[in-house]
Design a protein around this motif. Sequence first.
Motif, PDB file in Angstrom:
ATOM      1  N   ALA A  91       0.807  -1.231   0.000  1.00  0.00           N
ATOM      2  CA  ALA A  91       0.000   0.000   0.000  1.00  0.00           C
ATOM      3  C   ALA A  91       0.835   1.273   0.000  1.00  0.00           C
ATOM      4  CB  ALA A  91      -0.932   0.001   1.215  1.00  0.00           C
ATOM      5  N   LYS A  92       2.032   1.243   0.594  1.00  0.00           N
ATOM      6  CA  LYS A  92       2.862   2.451   0.719  1.00  0.00           C
ATOM      7  C   LYS A  92       2.039   3.562   1.373  1.00  0.00           C
ATOM      8  CE  LYS A  92       6.016   0.325  -1.735  1.00  0.00           C
ATOM      9  NZ  LYS A  92       7.219  -0.249  -1.108  1.00  0.00           N
ATOM     10  N   THR A  93       1.626   3.309   2.613  1.00  0.00           N
ATOM     11  CA  THR A  93       0.712   4.239   3.287  1.00  0.00           C
ATOM     12  C   THR A  93       1.323   5.616   3.505  1.00  0.00           C
ATOM     13  OG1 THR A  93       1.450   3.351   5.425  1.00  0.00           O
ATOM     14  CG2 THR A  93      -0.520   2.379   4.434  1.00  0.00           C
ATOM     15  N   ALA A  94       2.646   5.724   3.533  1.00  0.00           N
ATOM     16  CA  ALA A  94       3.295   7.023   3.729  1.00  0.00           C
ATOM     17  C   ALA A  94       3.593   7.723   2.414  1.00  0.00           C
ATOM     18  CB  ALA A  94       4.590   6.850   4.524  1.00  0.00           C
ATOM     19  N   ALA A 106       9.142  10.228   7.449  1.00  0.00           N
ATOM     20  CA  ALA A 106       8.767   8.879   7.018  1.00  0.00           C
ATOM     21  C   ALA A 106       8.084   8.862   5.657  1.00  0.00           C
ATOM     22  CB  ALA A 106       7.841   8.243   8.054  1.00  0.00           C
ATOM     23  N   ARG A 107       7.981   9.999   5.019  1.00  0.00           N
ATOM     24  CA  ARG A 107       7.252  10.055   3.749  1.00  0.00           C
ATOM     25  C   ARG A 107       7.974   9.275   2.661  1.00  0.00           C
ATOM     26  NH1 ARG A 107       8.471  15.807   0.885  1.00  0.00           N
ATOM     27  NH2 ARG A 107      10.664  15.970   1.428  1.00  0.00           N
ATOM     28  N   ILE A 108       7.204   8.814   1.685  1.00  0.00           N
ATOM     29  CA  ILE A 108       7.732   8.097   0.525  1.00  0.00           C
ATOM     30  C   ILE A 108       7.446   8.949  -0.707  1.00  0.00           C
ATOM     31  CG2 ILE A 108       7.584   6.007  -0.858  1.00  0.00           C
ATOM     32  CD1 ILE A 108       6.634   4.527   1.610  1.00  0.00           C
ATOM     33  N   PRO A 127      13.908   9.473   2.784  1.00  0.00           N
ATOM     34  CA  PRO A 127      14.056   8.091   3.258  1.00  0.00           C
ATOM     35  C   PRO A 127      13.773   7.057   2.180  1.00  0.00           C
ATOM     36  CG  PRO A 127      12.036   9.061   4.100  1.00  0.00           C
ATOM     37  CD  PRO A 127      12.776  10.164   3.414  1.00  0.00           C
ATOM     38  N   THR A 128      12.778   7.290   1.361  1.00  0.00           N
ATOM     39  CA  THR A 128      12.398   6.323   0.328  1.00  0.00           C
ATOM     40  C   THR A 128      11.984   7.075  -0.926  1.00  0.00           C
ATOM     41  OG1 THR A 128      11.575   4.820   2.032  1.00  0.00           O
ATOM     42  CG2 THR A 128      10.925   4.370  -0.235  1.00  0.00           C
TER      43      THR A 128
END
Length: 223
Positions: A91-94, A106-108, A127-128
């Motif tokens: 889901a990649k909730t962030a 924590a965001r993607i 981070p991602t």
Amino acid sequence: MTIPMTSPNRQQQGVSLIFALVTLAALSLAAVALVRSVNTSSLIVGNLGFKQDTIAYASQASEKAIDYLQFNLKNGVLDSDDPDMGYFATAKTALDPANRRPTDPARILVDWNRDGCATGYDGGTIPTCLSQPVISVSNAAGDNKTRYIITRLCSAPGLASDPANSCARPVAATLNEGGEKGELNYLKQRPASLVGGGPYYRIVVRSIGARNTVSYTETLVHF
């Protein structure tokens, strides 16, 4: 001695000149305001036109993403990440595709420009960064560029039907037939059961149009 008298008509003509100048100034200001209003309205209409153009391209991109999902629905491809096709099985909730949470560690982010999420961001710690969003639609002039990314709303890769894998999915209720064929008995309730459909898929599209007009759209689909 004769005292010269000022003519009343001359006094009235001087006052009329003052009123005429004031009226002319007021009309000039009104004309300038009207021109500015017309120019502003034209800019607004033009911007809305560019916005609608990007949304139309985003709709085409969503349709292509849906075609990809339908084609791979039963061959197991959707059970794992496929970054080259802009697909992720979790889901990649962030997920922050439009960079609206610059202070969230924590965001993607999404690598819309394929430069490691460097262009257009704040330069903080990333981070991602989800790579390889798919180019979907672009016109010959190059002033419309549309990319999409797909995430499956599941907690983990693998089969969506796995009890250990939590997936967001629509739920529908069905009524089961009783054993008394032909009997009409309203005192006996027909048993109901919940039937779940396939998992939801989230399609995020970024479309860039003329004059750097940018639109983000999000579509949820299930099969």
